[in-house]
Scaffold this motif. Sequence first.
Motif, PDB file in Angstrom:
ATOM      1  N   GLU A 197      41.077  49.340  45.256  1.00  0.00           N
ATOM      2  CA  GLU A 197      40.235  48.218  45.689  1.00  0.00           C
ATOM      3  C   GLU A 197      40.715  46.910  45.053  1.00  0.00           C
ATOM      4  N   ALA A 198      41.088  46.971  43.769  1.00  0.00           N
ATOM      5  CA  ALA A 198      41.577  45.783  43.075  1.00  0.00           C
ATOM      6  C   ALA A 198      42.847  45.256  43.742  1.00  0.00           C
ATOM      7  N   THR A 199      43.749  46.169  44.093  1.00  0.00           N
ATOM      8  CA  THR A 199      45.000  45.771  44.740  1.00  0.00           C
ATOM      9  C   THR A 199      44.733  45.034  46.048  1.00  0.00           C
ATOM     10  N   GLU A 200      43.818  45.551  46.845  1.00  0.00           N
ATOM     11  CA  GLU A 200      43.507  44.915  48.125  1.00  0.00           C
ATOM     12  C   GLU A 200      42.925  43.516  47.929  1.00  0.00           C
ATOM     13  N   ARG A 201      42.050  43.369  46.933  1.00  0.00           N
ATOM     14  CA  ARG A 201      41.435  42.061  46.682  1.00  0.00           C
ATOM     15  C   ARG A 201      42.470  41.046  46.198  1.00  0.00           C
ATOM     16  N   PHE A 202      43.348  41.457  45.310  1.00  0.00           N
ATOM     17  CA  PHE A 202      44.380  40.549  44.816  1.00  0.00           C
ATOM     18  C   PHE A 202      45.337  40.143  45.946  1.00  0.00           C
ATOM     19  N   ASP A 203      45.700  41.100  46.792  1.00  0.00           N
ATOM     20  CA  ASP A 203      46.560  40.777  47.934  1.00  0.00           C
ATOM     21  C   ASP A 203      45.882  39.765  48.851  1.00  0.00           C
ATOM     22  N   GLN A 204      44.609  39.955  49.076  1.00  0.00           N
ATOM     23  CA  GLN A 204      43.843  39.054  49.929  1.00  0.00           C
ATOM     24  C   GLN A 204      43.853  37.639  49.378  1.00  0.00           C
ATOM     25  N   ALA A 205      43.822  37.524  48.046  1.00  0.00           N
ATOM     26  CA  ALA A 205      43.776  36.218  47.397  1.00  0.00           C
ATOM     27  C   ALA A 205      45.142  35.566  47.282  1.00  0.00           C
ATOM     28  N   GLY A 206      46.199  36.337  47.490  1.00  0.00           N
ATOM     29  CA  GLY A 206      47.532  35.802  47.262  1.00  0.00           C
ATOM     30  C   GLY A 206      47.909  35.812  45.790  1.00  0.00           C
ATOM     31  N   ALA A 207      47.152  36.576  44.984  1.00  0.00           N
ATOM     32  CA  ALA A 207      47.457  36.726  43.557  1.00  0.00           C
ATOM     33  C   ALA A 207      48.456  37.876  43.420  1.00  0.00           C
ATOM     34  N   ALA A 252      48.285  41.713  41.812  1.00  0.00           N
ATOM     35  CA  ALA A 252      48.302  42.838  42.751  1.00  0.00           C
ATOM     36  C   ALA A 252      49.407  43.815  42.392  1.00  0.00           C
ATOM     37  N   GLN A 253      50.547  43.287  41.994  1.00  0.00           N
ATOM     38  CA  GLN A 253      51.670  44.141  41.618  1.00  0.00           C
ATOM     39  C   GLN A 253      51.335  44.960  40.376  1.00  0.00           C
ATOM     40  N   GLN A 254      50.646  44.353  39.430  1.00  0.00           N
ATOM     41  CA  GLN A 254      50.240  45.078  38.225  1.00  0.00           C
ATOM     42  C   GLN A 254      49.296  46.227  38.575  1.00  0.00           C
ATOM     43  N   ALA A 255      48.316  45.940  39.434  1.00  0.00           N
ATOM     44  CA  ALA A 255      47.365  46.979  39.825  1.00  0.00           C
ATOM     45  C   ALA A 255      48.064  48.079  40.628  1.00  0.00           C
ATOM     46  N   PRO A 289      37.995  36.453  46.177  1.00  0.00           N
ATOM     47  CA  PRO A 289      38.684  37.751  46.159  1.00  0.00           C
ATOM     48  C   PRO A 289      39.456  38.033  44.887  1.00  0.00           C
ATOM     49  N   GLN A 290      40.041  36.996  44.266  1.00  0.00           N
ATOM     50  CA  GLN A 290      40.783  37.273  43.038  1.00  0.00           C
ATOM     51  C   GLN A 290      39.837  37.674  41.906  1.00  0.00           C
ATOM     52  N   THR A 291      38.621  37.097  41.892  1.00  0.00           N
ATOM     53  CA  THR A 291      37.632  37.474  40.887  1.00  0.00           C
ATOM     54  C   THR A 291      37.123  38.888  41.148  1.00  0.00           C
ATOM     55  N   ALA A 292      36.900  39.207  42.427  1.00  0.00           N
ATOM     56  CA  ALA A 292      36.484  40.564  42.775  1.00  0.00           C
ATOM     57  C   ALA A 292      37.554  41.572  42.361  1.00  0.00           C
ATOM     58  N   GLY A 293      38.816  41.184  42.491  1.00  0.00           N
ATOM     59  CA  GLY A 293      39.904  42.046  42.035  1.00  0.00           C
ATOM     60  C   GLY A 293      39.792  42.354  40.553  1.00  0.00           C
ATOM     61  N   GLU A 294      39.431  41.352  39.763  1.00  0.00           N
ATOM     62  CA  GLU A 294      39.268  41.562  38.325  1.00  0.00           C
ATOM     63  C   GLU A 294      38.095  42.514  38.036  1.00  0.00           C
ATOM     64  N   VAL A 295      37.046  42.436  38.857  1.00  0.00           N
ATOM     65  CA  VAL A 295      35.900  43.342  38.690  1.00  0.00           C
ATOM     66  C   VAL A 295      36.356  44.783  38.855  1.00  0.00           C
ATOM     67  N   PHE A 296      37.114  45.049  39.915  1.00  0.00           N
ATOM     68  CA  PHE A 296      37.543  46.424  40.188  1.00  0.00           C
ATOM     69  C   PHE A 296      38.619  46.887  39.204  1.00  0.00           C
ATOM     70  N   LEU A 297      39.444  45.966  38.737  1.00  0.00           N
ATOM     71  CA  LEU A 297      40.447  46.339  37.743  1.00  0.00           C
ATOM     72  C   LEU A 297      39.783  46.737  36.430  1.00  0.00           C
ATOM     73  N   LEU A 298      38.772  45.975  36.039  1.00  0.00           N
ATOM     74  CA  LEU A 298      38.044  46.330  34.824  1.00  0.00           C
ATOM     75  C   LEU A 298      37.270  47.632  35.024  1.00  0.00           C
TER      76      LEU A 298
END
Length: 347
Positions: free
Chosen positions: A316-326, A330-333, A287-296
Amino acid sequence: MRENKVAPSYAAAELQARGHRASHDFVKAADGARSAADMALDDGDSTGWWNMTFLQAENLLDAGDFSACALLARSLSEASLAAGSPQHRARALILMAKSLQGEGLLEDAAAAAASAVGIVHDEADMEVDVHARQALIAALGESGKLDEAWEECLTLASRISDDMDDQLAGKAYWVIGNVAFLCDRVEEGLHHHELAAETFSPSRNLDLWAKFNKASAAMRLAADVSDAATLRCIERAELATDIVGGSEEDILLLRLIRAHWTLLSGDAGAALALLEEISGHADKLPPQTAGEVFLLSARAHAAAGDQQAAKKSLFEATERFDQAGAHQRAQQARALLASETDPEAEP
């Protein structure tokens, strides 16, 4: 003691599993290792069972089956053999940390890795301790606990010596460089990755060479370092992966890196084409990698002038980062989503 009639079957299963692993067929390798482990268990060979179950878990990790790997690694860490052997317990905990990180359970991964640090004290087991520290640093860094990660890096750096195996030293330089990049210590990150590149050899381990160049390119691009050296890292990673093969996750990560390079080179349209393909397989990534995909993707949409699509990708990026505990990511997004800030300017 194993009876003679059982030994050939066990040996054949182990040999077959290792052969599949050498060919990067990790699913078949895991199946073969499981068969060997079952034979060892039937024969009362606890050491053989532990070793083959560990091999099974390693292959599950490389196949991207993080949940199954984590379950096996936990059972290995709690087995009677691990209770009597600090090295076995540490190795199982390191494997568990890596699989939990793959699942996106970053806090649990850090806890497992921290449990492995310091278990072994013999100088002969230094490699195990270094790997434990690497796993801890990786989990802390990815979860945004950068101050803690950097402190661990300083400790790891003190363990590097001229007597250390080149490949092990290279892995240590690699993870220290990663955290330096994350801490905005770009020059230190470049320096440590250059040290790592000097120790790794494509002729000795082409798979490791591919993974390092892929990871180094990703870190350089995240720091907006898009020079010729970064492009060489990308090209080396792509070429080496073509030769040795790679998992679906490896291929998707390479495409993500190429998309990032393309965006920084000024071609938002081409970057979006790559990112749309990758996002269609986002559920197959941690999920943290998927977050980077959506952020980019948000940055690319913004560069192309589509603010509505950019906002959708940020959500979408925010949700993925939250899911990962990153949480830091998530706060940046979330801050970008809540403001009028152009995602193209994301740090």
